[in-house]
Scaffold this motif. Structure first.
Motif: not given
Length: 353
Positions: A193, A189, A262-263, A342, A290, A186, A305-306, A219
């Motif tokens: 970003v 990730a 974060s999401d 990514l 993410q 995490h 997004s990741v 993250r």
């Protein structure tokens, strides 16, 4: 009809002859695999049973021959030979969770390659029921157990107890449980970003952080580290929900030239808010989420997004579980963090497919 007509003659007349249709395919045997590969029957058998005294190269050669000849093993015969069932239990926290689904997909694909059956059960909203199902399944002749995606911590402990001497592998945080563990990286990730936004020359950064999520906090820490190394102080907005929180920070959405969340749910809320403000995603403002949920690809502006690597995590977890079962992997349990990827799309300026 002649009453004295032989029964064998009646049988032949009731079924088409070989000349009237395609011949039935003969069942492929271990002897066929042996002749095809030039290996002894014993070596082929040991490779099929995943014995530790067979090299990976030989095992791959035998499995390739099995695929080429369409060999279908007899589970009953193999079970008698090995004393195992060639079956494992996989517990999933929530089959609606994208990471859990990706992880389970990896488990099933690897299980198919290794010729293992997987019994899947879900925790869902009924942890007590999940515990009962686990006990019932482990009462049968199951070789090992696996957790795909996050579940309640006590369930992992109960699963470990139910496993007994059988190996357990988890793809989630399991406090107090000593077993092989595979997790997304995490912090990396978050670093991915930040690097993406900085590589596009963005310096006025806004980060939407999900409160109450330990993995989201990791993250955020990774994101902040890369920004600090670049001499940039991003604006961090804490979010308890999605749209309501994003709508409260219109000023931040207007000023930022790069927005991360974060999401994916928070990122999608930010995407629509920017669009309503007349800011074109991928042009005036770059946006990243993410989690790489399926929604990312179907938006009017596909969302960068990741990917947390759920499928790879599931595959590696299943491979480790079988290696533990067969004795090819011994020693202390380990924790492995799998690198995220990514997935660049239109919201960071990538060309649309």
């Amino acid at each position: 009809m002649d009453a004295a007509r032989p029964i064998a003659s009646l049988h032949r007349s009731c079924f088409p002859s070989a000349a009237s249709g395609p011949p039935m395919r003969r069942r492929v045997t271990i002897d066929d695999i042996s002749r095809y590969t030039g290996l002894s029957r014993g070596t082929v058998s040991r490779a099929m049973n995943d014995r530790p005294d067979v090299s990976e190269r030989t095992r791959a050669r035998v499995l390739e021959a099995c695929r080429a000849l369409r060999y279908v093993p007899s589970r009953a015969a193999r079970s008698l030979t090995t004393g195992r069932s060639d079956a494992v239990v996989a517990l999933v926290g929530d089959l609606r969770a994208p990471f859990a689904v990706a992880c389970l997909r990896g488990v099933l694909r690897q299980a198919d390659r290794l010729r293992y059956a997987v019994y899947v059960t879900e925790q869902g909203d009924d942890p007590a029921g999940a515990q009962e199902r686990i006990i019932e399944l482990t009462g049968d002749r199951i070789d090992g157990l696996l957790v795909a995606g996050q579940v309640e911590g006590r369930l992992c402990a109960q699963l470990c107890e139910a496993a007994g001497q059988r190996p357990l592998v988890v793809c989630c945080r399991a406090e107090g449980v000593r077993c092989d563990t595979y997790l997304p990286d995490h912090p990396e990730a978050g670093r991915l970003v930040a690097r993406c936004l900085l590589s596009h020359g963005r310096r006025h950064l806004l980060y939407l952080h999900r409160l109450g999520d330990a993995e989201a906090a990791e993250r955020l820490a990774g994101f902040r580290r890369v920004c600090a190394d670049a001499g940039i102080t991003p604006t961090i907005l804490a979010a308890a929900d999605d749209t309501a929180t994003v709508e409260q920070h219109v000023a931040g959405l207007r000023e930022a030239d790069g927005i991360a969340a974060s999401d994916d749910r928070l990122a999608i809320a930010a995407l629509w808010a920017c669009a309503r403000l007349g800011r074109t995603p991928g042009v005036e403002v770059l946006l990243l989420g993410q989690g790489n949920t399926p929604a990312c690809e179907v938006l009017p502006w596909p969302l960068t997004s990741v990917d947390f690597g759920g499928e790879e995590i599931g595959q590696r977890a299943m491979e480790t579980l079988v290696a533990r079962i067969n004795g090819r992997r011994v020693g202390a349990a380990s924790v492995t963090h799998v690198a995220p990827r990514l997935m660049e799309r239109a919201t960071t300026g990538a060309a649309r497919p």
